[in-house]
Design a protein around this motif. Structure first.
Motif, PDB file in Angstrom:
ATOM      1  N   ALA A 578       0.642  -1.255   0.205  1.00  0.00           N
ATOM      2  CA  ALA A 578      -0.190  -0.076   0.050  1.00  0.00           C
ATOM      3  C   ALA A 578       1.105   1.276   0.016  1.00  0.00           C
ATOM      4  O   ALA A 578       0.367   2.348  -0.846  1.00  0.00           O
ATOM      5  CB  ALA A 578      -1.003  -0.081   1.264  1.00  0.00           C
ATOM      6  N   LEU A 579       2.091   1.203   0.923  1.00  0.00           N
ATOM      7  CA  LEU A 579       3.045   2.122   0.808  1.00  0.00           C
ATOM      8  C   LEU A 579       3.507   2.699  -0.711  1.00  0.00           C
ATOM      9  O   LEU A 579       3.681   3.669  -1.011  1.00  0.00           O
ATOM     10  CB  LEU A 579       4.213   2.209   1.824  1.00  0.00           C
ATOM     11  CG  LEU A 579       3.371   2.220   3.347  1.00  0.00           C
ATOM     12  CD1 LEU A 579       4.593   1.819   4.164  1.00  0.00           C
ATOM     13  CD2 LEU A 579       2.752   3.446   3.683  1.00  0.00           C
ATOM     14  N   ALA A 580       4.012   1.350  -1.319  1.00  0.00           N
ATOM     15  CA  ALA A 580       4.476   1.470  -2.595  1.00  0.00           C
ATOM     16  C   ALA A 580       3.676   2.026  -3.459  1.00  0.00           C
ATOM     17  O   ALA A 580       3.863   3.092  -4.586  1.00  0.00           O
ATOM     18  CB  ALA A 580       4.969   0.015  -3.099  1.00  0.00           C
ATOM     19  N   ALA A 581       2.272   1.940  -3.548  1.00  0.00           N
ATOM     20  CA  ALA A 581       1.248   2.187  -4.348  1.00  0.00           C
ATOM     21  C   ALA A 581       1.005   3.899  -4.272  1.00  0.00           C
ATOM     22  O   ALA A 581       0.733   4.576  -5.006  1.00  0.00           O
ATOM     23  CB  ALA A 581      -0.210   1.695  -4.379  1.00  0.00           C
ATOM     24  N   SER A 582       1.483   4.488  -2.888  1.00  0.00           N
ATOM     25  CA  SER A 582       1.399   5.718  -2.814  1.00  0.00           C
ATOM     26  C   SER A 582       2.458   6.423  -2.915  1.00  0.00           C
ATOM     27  O   SER A 582       2.393   7.615  -2.842  1.00  0.00           O
ATOM     28  CB  SER A 582       0.806   5.950  -1.323  1.00  0.00           C
ATOM     29  OG  SER A 582       1.495   5.349  -0.434  1.00  0.00           O
ATOM     30  N   ILE A 583       3.503   6.119  -3.269  1.00  0.00           N
ATOM     31  CA  ILE A 583       5.007   6.809  -3.591  1.00  0.00           C
ATOM     32  C   ILE A 583       4.746   7.366  -4.787  1.00  0.00           C
ATOM     33  O   ILE A 583       4.452   6.752  -5.885  1.00  0.00           O
ATOM     34  CB  ILE A 583       6.118   5.917  -3.478  1.00  0.00           C
ATOM     35  CG1 ILE A 583       6.127   5.204  -2.160  1.00  0.00           C
ATOM     36  CG2 ILE A 583       7.246   6.661  -4.008  1.00  0.00           C
ATOM     37  CD1 ILE A 583       7.379   4.080  -2.145  1.00  0.00           C
ATOM     38  N   LYS A 584       4.925   8.673  -4.955  1.00  0.00           N
ATOM     39  CA  LYS A 584       4.735   9.584  -6.046  1.00  0.00           C
ATOM     40  C   LYS A 584       5.813   9.430  -7.309  1.00  0.00           C
ATOM     41  O   LYS A 584       5.598   9.644  -8.404  1.00  0.00           O
ATOM     42  CB  LYS A 584       4.312  10.902  -5.695  1.00  0.00           C
ATOM     43  CG  LYS A 584       2.942  11.104  -4.976  1.00  0.00           C
ATOM     44  CD  LYS A 584       2.591  12.448  -4.614  1.00  0.00           C
ATOM     45  CE  LYS A 584       1.347  12.551  -3.916  1.00  0.00           C
ATOM     46  NZ  LYS A 584       0.969  13.975  -3.498  1.00  0.00           N
TER      47      LYS A 584
END
Length: 585
Positions: A578-584
């Motif tokens: 989930a964190l990886a998906a939110s990295i811009k």
């Protein structure tokens, strides 16, 4: 008669009582004789038997009367000699001695006032009258008796605690409120009093009118006549039943805590040794042992929600199986309350079955399904059968070796007076667990929502793509930080830190290029509000890693994902994904 007025009625000193509005509530014969009238109770005192004047002859306003000032200010006004004028116009000099009157909860309900006619009084009379007023209005039990143990006075607090009215006890033996097995205690007290010996303060037990036992804290003081001879005793007692209950509860809680800690450590030790015996490599041992400790932790989380009184079978299935299995699991059954021991033991059994299903059974294949149902045995409310049915498993074969999980399942059901039936059918595992539960466990105070037959979904297991991502680790436990570092490195991450303090973490946030962060919610006993705020200010996604509950999280960051300790690999991977998906970038 108002409680506590019997002592005032017997005084030769004028005495009266008012209510909280300074209305006349009671007066004795001596007061009526001094006033030379018998005014009705309930009217304002200033409109009653007399008017008051200062020594210089200036009338005293009703709001400045001693009882009115005491009710208004809560402080004893200065003792001064006042002039009082009767209804017939005659006057007398008097010294008022008011005291606040309180109920058993400490609320002010009025006053007790001794009105000393100066020409006919002496200091000894004033002190005796004041003492009588204190006794009448005291929240503590005050009883006097002679050297034969016969009660000579009984105040209102004694009536409240023991239930007897004064007329039922004055003239009776003090043994009436002492349990038979403690009668010798009273004889020893009387003997010491007659010899002039000191009696130390102590805790004991007395009996109420209804036969209940009351824990009291007792002080015994000798009563002497004018010549200094001991003629009896005064007993001051305070009801300490609630204090005793609190002390007993505290002892129980400490004993229970000691038991649970040692019991949990013993379980962990046993899980370690048994897991080691049944595994063939360090990696396999670490995986199996960690999973069992996590199952133990989840069981204890449920116990904490239920205030250590237990939980329901539906909640246990939800926590140990469904959360880790996704939408292919169906669970349903009636409400079944479990005591704390059952929560731990049955929780481990469900974990073993779920682990097997994820590795080899229905949860290891895309088309697999798992049905968990339970029911009471006919006419036997505390006998429960749990049906575990897996389907959609191709080429299902029995294991070649008997593992620790099978042994644990069988031994647990035997311990509950039941049995386990395990069949490796062509389409998947079928297991029936028959359990004889303890009678009438205390219902849990708080429960998770039951399944009610619905399909409960959880995120699928994922291995996140974090190759080359720079992840900040903030944790003050070295071993945990090292474990996180190893796991992240295994996923191809570049680990920043680890940082063990908030200051170190904030410094790294300001100086390093960071893609995401894993932050312990508490560092050395301090919250991490500043660390979370620094990450949010720089738009760096992060998750908390903590063994605390929601109360330890910064108030404005309760929405942030949480990885619970001990760390579950699947939950960690899902959070990292989930964190990886939110990295811009």
């Amino acid at each position: 008669m108002i409680p506590g007025t019997d002592l005032l009625a017997a005084l030769s000193v004028p005495a009266y009582m008012t209510d909280s509005e300074n209305r006349l509530a009671f007066y004795n014969d001596a007061a009526a004789e001094l006033w030379q009238c018998r005014p009705p109770c309930g009217e304002p005192l200033s409109a009653g038997p007399m008017r008051l004047f200062m020594p210089n002859g200036v009338p005293l306003a009703p709001e400045e009367w001693p009882t009115a000032r005491l009710l208004r200010d809560g402080e004893l006004p200065p003792t001064v000699e006042l002039y009082a004028q009767r209804r017939d116009g005659s006057r007398f000099s008097a010294v008022p001695h008011p005291s606040l009157l309180r109920d058993e909860n400490g609320r002010v309900i009025g006053t007790v006032n001794l009105l000393i006619d100066v020409p006919h009084s002496g200091q000894g009379d004033i002190e005796a009258a004041r003492l009588a007023a204190i006794v009448a209005s005291s929240d503590d039990v005050i009883i006097s008796k002679n050297l034969d143990g016969v009660i000579t006075s009984w105040n209102a607090a004694a009536t409240r605690v023991f239930g007897y009215e004064p007329e039922e006890m004055v003239g009776q033996s003090i043994l009436k409120i002492i349990p038979p097995e403690l009668h010798s205690e009273e004889q020893q007290i009387l003997a010491k009093l007659k010899r002039g010996e000191r009696i130390s303060h102590y805790d004991t037990v007395r009996m109420t009118k209804g036969g209940q036992r009351v824990d009291i804290s007792l002080t015994v003081s000798p009563l002497r006549d004018r010549h200094g001879r001991i003629v009896g005793a005064s007993k001051v007692a305070r009801d300490v039943t609630e204090r005793k209950r609190s002390e007993a509860l505290q002892r129980l809680l400490f004993d229970e805590l000691n038991h649970r800690v040692k019991n949990t450590l013993a379980i962990v030790t046993a899980l370690a040794s048994q897991s080691l015996l049944k595994t063939s490599s360090p990696e396999e041992f670490a995986e199996s042992f960690t999973g069992r400790v996590e199952a133990l932790a989840r069981a204890h989380d449920l116990l904490m929600l239920g205030q250590m009184r237990g939980t329901t079978l539906a909640d246990l299935v939800h926590e140990q199986v469904i959360l880790a299995g996704g939408a292919r699991i169906y669970a349903d059954g009636p409400r079944v309350d479990l005591d704390p021991q059952a929560v731990v033991q049955i929780g481990l059994v469900l974990h073993e079955l779920a682990t097997n299903a994820r590795k080899y059974g229905a949860l290891s294949t895309p088309n697999g399904r798992l049905n968990i149902t339970w029911a009471h045995m006919p006419d036997r409310e505390r006998e429960v059968v749990i049906h575990w049915r897996e389907s959609g498993v191709p080429n299902m074969r029995p294991p070649q070796a008997r593992g620790f999980g099978t042994t644990l399942i069988e031994r647990t059901t035997q311990a509950f007076g039941g049995r386990a039936t395990i069949e490796f059918r062509p389409g998947g595992l079928a297991c029936d667990l028959q359990l004889q539960l303890r009678d009438d466990p205390s219902p849990p105070a708080l429960r998770l929502p039951p399944s009610n037959g619905r399909r409960l979904a959880a995120p699928p297991h994922t291995v996140p793509n974090l190759e080359g991502r720079r992840i900040l680790v903030v944790d003050d436990e070295l071993v945990i930080a090292m474990d996180l570092e190893a796991r992240l490195s295994g996923l191809g991450c570049i680990v920043i830190g680890p940082a063990a303090t908030a200051a170190a973490a904030i410094a790294l946030i300001g100086s390093e290029e960071i893609d995401a962060a894993l932050v312990d919610a508490n560092l050395g006993g301090h919250r991490v509000d500043d660390v979370a705020a620094s990450l949010a200010q720089r738009h760096i996604p992060f998750a908390f890693v903590t063994g605390y509950g929601p109360e330890a999280l910064p108030d404005t960051f309760r929405h942030v994902p949480v990885v619970a300790k001990p760390i579950n690999v699947a939950q960690l991977n899902e959070t990292l994904a989930a964190l990886a998906a939110s990295i811009k970038r």
